[in-house]
Design a protein around this motif. Structure first.
Motif, mmCIF file in Angstrom:
data_model
loop_
_atom_site.group_PDB
_atom_site.id
_atom_site.type_symbol
_atom_site.label_atom_id
_atom_site.label_comp_id
_atom_site.label_asym_id
_atom_site.label_seq_id
_atom_site.Cartn_x
_atom_site.Cartn_y
_atom_site.Cartn_z
ATOM 1 N N MET A 106 0.842 -1.351 -0.144
ATOM 2 C CA MET A 106 0.137 0.214 0.437
ATOM 3 C C MET A 106 1.167 1.267 -0.114
ATOM 4 S SD MET A 106 -3.536 0.705 2.655
ATOM 5 C CE MET A 106 -3.134 2.272 3.030
ATOM 6 N N VAL A 107 0.522 2.010 -1.039
ATOM 7 C CA VAL A 107 1.061 3.360 -0.522
ATOM 8 C C VAL A 107 0.997 4.220 0.726
ATOM 9 C CG1 VAL A 107 1.628 5.660 -2.439
ATOM 10 C CG2 VAL A 107 0.943 3.278 -3.094
ATOM 11 N N SER A 108 2.211 4.695 0.901
ATOM 12 C CA SER A 108 1.635 6.010 2.019
ATOM 13 C C SER A 108 1.486 6.416 2.550
ATOM 14 C CB SER A 108 3.217 5.403 2.927
ATOM 15 O OG SER A 108 4.543 6.230 2.220
ATOM 16 N N LEU A 109 1.517 7.865 2.969
ATOM 17 C CA LEU A 109 0.475 9.373 2.645
ATOM 18 C C LEU A 109 1.834 9.807 2.543
ATOM 19 C CD1 LEU A 109 -1.156 11.856 3.562
ATOM 20 C CD2 LEU A 109 0.028 11.299 5.610
ATOM 21 N N HIS A 110 2.755 9.621 2.398
ATOM 22 C CA HIS A 110 4.736 10.621 2.466
ATOM 23 C C HIS A 110 4.512 10.348 1.076
ATOM 24 C CE1 HIS A 110 8.725 12.386 4.005
ATOM 25 N NE2 HIS A 110 8.766 10.784 2.964
ATOM 26 N N SER A 111 4.405 9.283 0.268
ATOM 27 C CA SER A 111 4.581 9.251 -1.302
ATOM 28 C C SER A 111 3.551 9.958 -2.026
ATOM 29 C CB SER A 111 4.602 7.512 -1.522
ATOM 30 O OG SER A 111 5.485 6.259 -0.789
ATOM 31 N N TYR A 112 2.751 10.163 -0.836
ATOM 32 C CA TYR A 112 1.416 11.176 -1.496
ATOM 33 C C TYR A 112 1.786 12.504 -1.826
ATOM 34 C CZ TYR A 112 -1.647 7.502 -2.715
ATOM 35 O OH TYR A 112 -2.852 6.230 -3.097
ATOM 36 N N LEU A 113 2.856 13.143 -0.644
ATOM 37 C CA LEU A 113 3.014 14.205 0.015
ATOM 38 C C LEU A 113 4.216 14.907 -1.153
ATOM 39 C CD1 LEU A 113 1.858 14.671 3.258
ATOM 40 C CD2 LEU A 113 0.002 15.101 1.341
ATOM 41 N N ILE A 114 5.128 13.474 -1.508
ATOM 42 C CA ILE A 114 6.161 13.706 -2.201
ATOM 43 C C ILE A 114 5.032 14.047 -3.901
ATOM 44 C CG2 ILE A 114 8.224 13.137 -3.094
ATOM 45 C CD1 ILE A 114 8.728 11.879 0.014
ATOM 46 N N LEU A 115 5.022 12.722 -4.383
ATOM 47 C CA LEU A 115 4.647 12.798 -4.926
ATOM 48 C C LEU A 115 4.094 14.811 -5.622
ATOM 49 C CD1 LEU A 115 3.720 12.138 -8.096
ATOM 50 C CD2 LEU A 115 1.827 11.489 -7.419
ATOM 51 N N SER A 116 3.158 15.108 -4.483
ATOM 52 C CA SER A 116 2.052 16.236 -4.804
ATOM 53 C C SER A 116 2.954 17.556 -4.748
ATOM 54 C CB SER A 116 0.852 15.860 -3.773
ATOM 55 O OG SER A 116 0.292 17.363 -4.027
ATOM 56 N N ALA A 117 4.063 17.751 -3.975
ATOM 57 C CA ALA A 117 5.381 18.610 -3.752
ATOM 58 C C ALA A 117 5.934 18.174 -4.663
ATOM 59 C CB ALA A 117 6.188 18.337 -3.066
ATOM 60 N N ILE A 118 5.760 17.369 -5.457
ATOM 61 C CA ILE A 118 7.157 17.759 -7.051
ATOM 62 C C ILE A 118 6.351 18.452 -8.333
ATOM 63 C CG2 ILE A 118 7.763 15.884 -8.685
ATOM 64 C CD1 ILE A 118 8.676 13.552 -6.729
ATOM 65 N N LEU A 119 4.593 17.448 -8.319
ATOM 66 C CA LEU A 119 4.248 17.801 -8.835
ATOM 67 C C LEU A 119 3.783 19.849 -9.302
ATOM 68 C CD1 LEU A 119 0.931 15.115 -9.540
ATOM 69 C CD2 LEU A 119 3.056 15.694 -11.239
ATOM 70 N N PHE A 120 3.572 19.885 -8.362
ATOM 71 C CA PHE A 120 3.609 21.391 -7.511
ATOM 72 C C PHE A 120 4.886 22.003 -7.563
ATOM 73 C CE2 PHE A 120 3.201 25.183 -5.400
ATOM 74 C CZ PHE A 120 1.662 25.429 -5.194
ATOM 75 N N SER A 121 5.803 21.582 -7.521
ATOM 76 C CA SER A 121 6.985 21.742 -8.408
ATOM 77 C C SER A 121 7.399 22.095 -9.907
ATOM 78 C CB SER A 121 7.744 21.361 -7.592
ATOM 79 O OG SER A 121 8.374 21.570 -5.991
ATOM 80 N N ILE A 122 7.086 21.383 -10.235
ATOM 81 C CA ILE A 122 6.930 21.628 -12.277
ATOM 82 C C ILE A 122 6.489 22.782 -12.328
ATOM 83 C CG2 ILE A 122 6.778 20.345 -14.207
ATOM 84 C CD1 ILE A 122 7.513 17.495 -12.546
ATOM 85 N N GLY A 123 4.683 22.204 -12.074
ATOM 86 C CA GLY A 123 3.635 23.612 -12.273
ATOM 87 C C GLY A 123 4.210 24.756 -12.302
ATOM 88 N N THR A 124 5.054 25.065 -11.134
ATOM 89 C CA THR A 124 5.746 26.825 -10.469
ATOM 90 C C THR A 124 6.527 26.766 -11.874
ATOM 91 O OG1 THR A 124 4.786 26.076 -8.103
ATOM 92 C CG2 THR A 124 6.414 27.549 -8.962
ATOM 93 N N ILE A 125 7.258 26.087 -11.652
ATOM 94 C CA ILE A 125 8.800 25.866 -13.069
ATOM 95 C C ILE A 125 7.853 26.357 -14.413
ATOM 96 C CG2 ILE A 125 10.567 25.784 -13.595
ATOM 97 C CD1 ILE A 125 11.385 23.503 -11.079
ATOM 98 N N GLY A 126 6.801 25.741 -14.271
ATOM 99 C CA GLY A 126 6.943 25.602 -16.027
ATOM 100 C C GLY A 126 6.043 27.072 -15.518
ATOM 101 N N VAL A 127 4.765 27.618 -14.563
ATOM 102 C CA VAL A 127 4.717 28.717 -15.035
ATOM 103 C C VAL A 127 5.747 30.264 -14.847
ATOM 104 C CG1 VAL A 127 3.330 30.727 -13.256
ATOM 105 C CG2 VAL A 127 2.441 28.598 -13.663
ATOM 106 N N LEU A 128 6.601 29.502 -14.767
ATOM 107 C CA LEU A 128 7.743 30.794 -14.197
ATOM 108 C C LEU A 128 8.732 30.970 -15.172
ATOM 109 C CD1 LEU A 128 9.246 30.851 -10.160
ATOM 110 C CD2 LEU A 128 7.791 32.112 -11.583
ATOM 111 N N ILE A 129 9.174 30.129 -15.906
ATOM 112 C CA ILE A 129 10.263 29.696 -17.035
ATOM 113 C C ILE A 129 8.722 30.142 -18.673
ATOM 114 C CG2 ILE A 129 11.353 28.524 -18.852
ATOM 115 C CD1 ILE A 129 12.334 27.376 -16.002
ATOM 116 N N ARG A 130 8.230 29.678 -19.280
ATOM 117 C CA ARG A 130 7.517 29.612 -20.439
ATOM 118 C C ARG A 130 6.714 30.738 -20.401
ATOM 119 N NH1 ARG A 130 9.042 24.708 -22.693
ATOM 120 N NH2 ARG A 130 7.350 25.308 -24.880
#
Length: 100
Positions: A1-25
Motif C-alpha cells: 500500500m502506498v503511504s501518505l508520505h509518498s502521496y505528499l512527495i508526489l504532490s510536491a513534485i507536481l506542484f514544483s513542476i507546475g511552478t517552474i513551468g509558470v515562471l519559465i514558459r
C-alpha cells in the motif's frame, strides 16, 4: 500500500513542476496547463490527507475545486481564443501589449 508520505512527495513534485513551468514558459496555453497541474497537485494532497484522516471533507473540497477549475479553464481558453483572433499569437509578451 502506498503511504501518505509518498502521496505528499508526489504532490510536491507536481506542484514544483507546475511552478517552474509558470515562471519559465512564455506560451499562455502551457502556462495555463501548468496552473492546472498545480491545482491537481493540491487536490492530490487533499485526497491523500482525507484518506489518511478518515473523513470525507477533503474529498468534498476537491469536488468543488475541480468544478471551479473547469469553469476557469472554459473562461481562460475563451479569452485565449479571442486574443489569438486579434493578435495572431498567444505569447505572454504579446498579452502585455493588450493594455495599449
Amino acid at each position: 500500500m502506498v503511504s501518505l508520505h509518498s502521496y505528499l512527495i508526489l504532490s510536491a513534485i507536481l506542484f514544483s513542476i507546475g511552478t517552474i513551468g509558470v515562471l519559465i514558459r512564455r506560451n499562455a496555453i502551457v502556462i495555463f496547463m501548468c496552473v492546472e497541474m498545480m491545482l491537481n497537485s493540491v487536490n492530490l494532497t487533499f485526497i491523500a490527507l482525507s484518506k489518511h484522516l478518515g473523513n470525507v471533507d477533503g474529498q468534498i473540497f476537491v469536488f468543488f475545486v475541480m468544478t471551479v477549475a473547469a469553469a476557469e479553464a472554459a473562461v481562460g481558453l475563451a479569452l485565449m481564443i479571442a486574443f489569438y483572433k486579434n493578435r495572431e499569437s498567444i505569447d505572454v509578451e504579446d498579452i502585455k501589449l493588450m493594455r495599449l
